[in-house]
Design a protein around this motif. Sequence first.
Motif, PDB file in Angstrom:
ATOM      1  N   SER A 150      -5.531  -3.627   3.035  1.00  0.00           N
ATOM      2  CA  SER A 150      -4.214  -4.115   3.401  1.00  0.00           C
ATOM      3  C   SER A 150      -4.379  -5.375   4.245  1.00  0.00           C
TER       4      SER A 150
ATOM      5  N   SER B  21      -0.471   4.500   0.687  1.00  0.00           N
ATOM      6  CA  SER B  21      -0.949   5.520   1.624  1.00  0.00           C
ATOM      7  C   SER B  21      -0.626   5.063   3.040  1.00  0.00           C
TER       8      SER B  21
ATOM      9  N   ARG C 194      -6.706   1.142   1.631  1.00  0.00           N
ATOM     10  CA  ARG C 194      -5.476   1.883   1.315  1.00  0.00           C
ATOM     11  C   ARG C 194      -5.391   2.177  -0.181  1.00  0.00           C
TER      12      ARG C 194
ATOM     13  N   PRO D 238      -0.683   4.020   7.074  1.00  0.00           N
ATOM     14  CA  PRO D 238      -1.618   3.235   7.892  1.00  0.00           C
ATOM     15  C   PRO D 238      -2.480   4.158   8.738  1.00  0.00           C
TER      16      PRO D 238
ATOM     17  N   TYR E 133      -3.257   1.988  -3.546  1.00  0.00           N
ATOM     18  CA  TYR E 133      -2.203   1.166  -4.145  1.00  0.00           C
ATOM     19  C   TYR E 133      -1.791   1.767  -5.479  1.00  0.00           C
TER      20      TYR E 133
ATOM     21  N   TYR F  68      -8.002   9.241   8.090  1.00  0.00           N
ATOM     22  CA  TYR F  68      -7.088   9.474   6.968  1.00  0.00           C
ATOM     23  C   TYR F  68      -6.324  10.784   7.135  1.00  0.00           C
TER      24      TYR F  68
ATOM     25  N   PRO G 291       0.833  -1.205   0.000  1.00  0.00           N
ATOM     26  CA  PRO G 291       0.000   0.000   0.000  1.00  0.00           C
ATOM     27  C   PRO G 291       0.868   1.256   0.000  1.00  0.00           C
TER      28      PRO G 291
ATOM     29  N   LEU H 156      -9.575   8.789   0.715  1.00  0.00           N
ATOM     30  CA  LEU H 156      -8.245   8.239   0.450  1.00  0.00           C
ATOM     31  C   LEU H 156      -7.468   9.100  -0.536  1.00  0.00           C
TER      32      LEU H 156
ATOM     33  N   LYS I   6       4.844   6.052  -3.128  1.00  0.00           N
ATOM     34  CA  LYS I   6       4.294   6.665  -1.925  1.00  0.00           C
ATOM     35  C   LYS I   6       4.297   8.184  -2.031  1.00  0.00           C
TER      36      LYS I   6
ATOM     37  N   TYR J 281      -3.936  11.150  -0.026  1.00  0.00           N
ATOM     38  CA  TYR J 281      -2.757  10.922  -0.850  1.00  0.00           C
ATOM     39  C   TYR J 281      -2.243  12.232  -1.455  1.00  0.00           C
TER      40      TYR J 281
END
Length: 347
Positions: free
Chosen positions: A193, A50, A199, A52, A201, A296, A48, A281, A253, A285
């Motif tokens: 995850s 993003s 998450r 945890p 990807y 998040y 992943p 999400l 990432k 990001y």
Amino acid sequence: MPLLSLLQAQQSFFLYRPKPWFKFPRTPFLCSSRMSSNSNSLQNYPTPLSPPLPAISKDIELARAMTASSKSSLFGLSRSDVLYEDEWLIAVNKPKGIYCDAVLASVPRFLSDSPESDRLCEENQSSALELHLANRLDRDTSGVMVITKSHKVASMLVKAFTNHTVQKTYVAFCIGSAPQSERITIKSGHGRSKFGAWRVYSAGDVGRKLPGGSVVRDMETTFEVLSINGQRSHKEPSECMKDEENCVVVEEKAVTDVDAKKDEILVRAFPRSGRTHQIRLHCQYLGFSIRGDVKYEGVYEWKGTIYDAHELHAESLSFQHPITGFPLMIQAPLPSWASQALQLLTN
């Protein structure tokens, strides 16, 4: 008992004792071979991209869930909540902090008490309503939620959502680093995850297997920046479509500067896909998490105010009516935090 009889009884017992049905493997090394194979497969799962879930989110989310459960148990749909209704559909403005299933459960009682609903369904009095959620919203997300009144209409509308023929708009108030472009499209993968959390990807990982047997699925959202720190006039969605946009294809990432200046950013989101927590999400990001979205990395406290929910609102749904075929746009009034932010732009 005589000794001879005792010996005969013991002999009889051993002669008729059932044999075990199982057998131990003759090649124990096969077991270790499978374990080695499983160990290797764990290492081949996609990573992943993003972060945890923050440690702070656990207790806060639990408290919010308990509060929502209490509110949901008492929730009753009112006429002011209804945005649209005909004999096939009913669309409502779901409040924040209420579970979708509680809204669905309140519909039969509302329909039975509504003279207008009686009129719409008078031709179908003999058949019971078959209520289904056409779309779902997160617990703390407010806005348009559509409920169908029959299995047939439900299947047709679900197919429309699956085929991405339903256009959706959301409004979100975010805190973070202001984007350089007025319009951003982000494409990535989406999945759970190994710890069960949703998450982001890599887009290149779409289709790859994840722990639990699921796979990485594609996820795409376009963001229109409406304001930054209360400045910059917003455009209508149709006008913004004409602008050049920045396309982000997620492959690594995200790099976040924790010391960077935090801006207040109002955005309108156009999700193409409908993945769980998609907008939340993607905001995370891109470096501007939704205010109050502690799951998040959204701020829990901002300028002396504690936020008990994330500020995300399902603004509108546009689709072709599954029965009449006519275009239908359902829009929910903006919550106070969004209307106040937009009001600043006109002053």
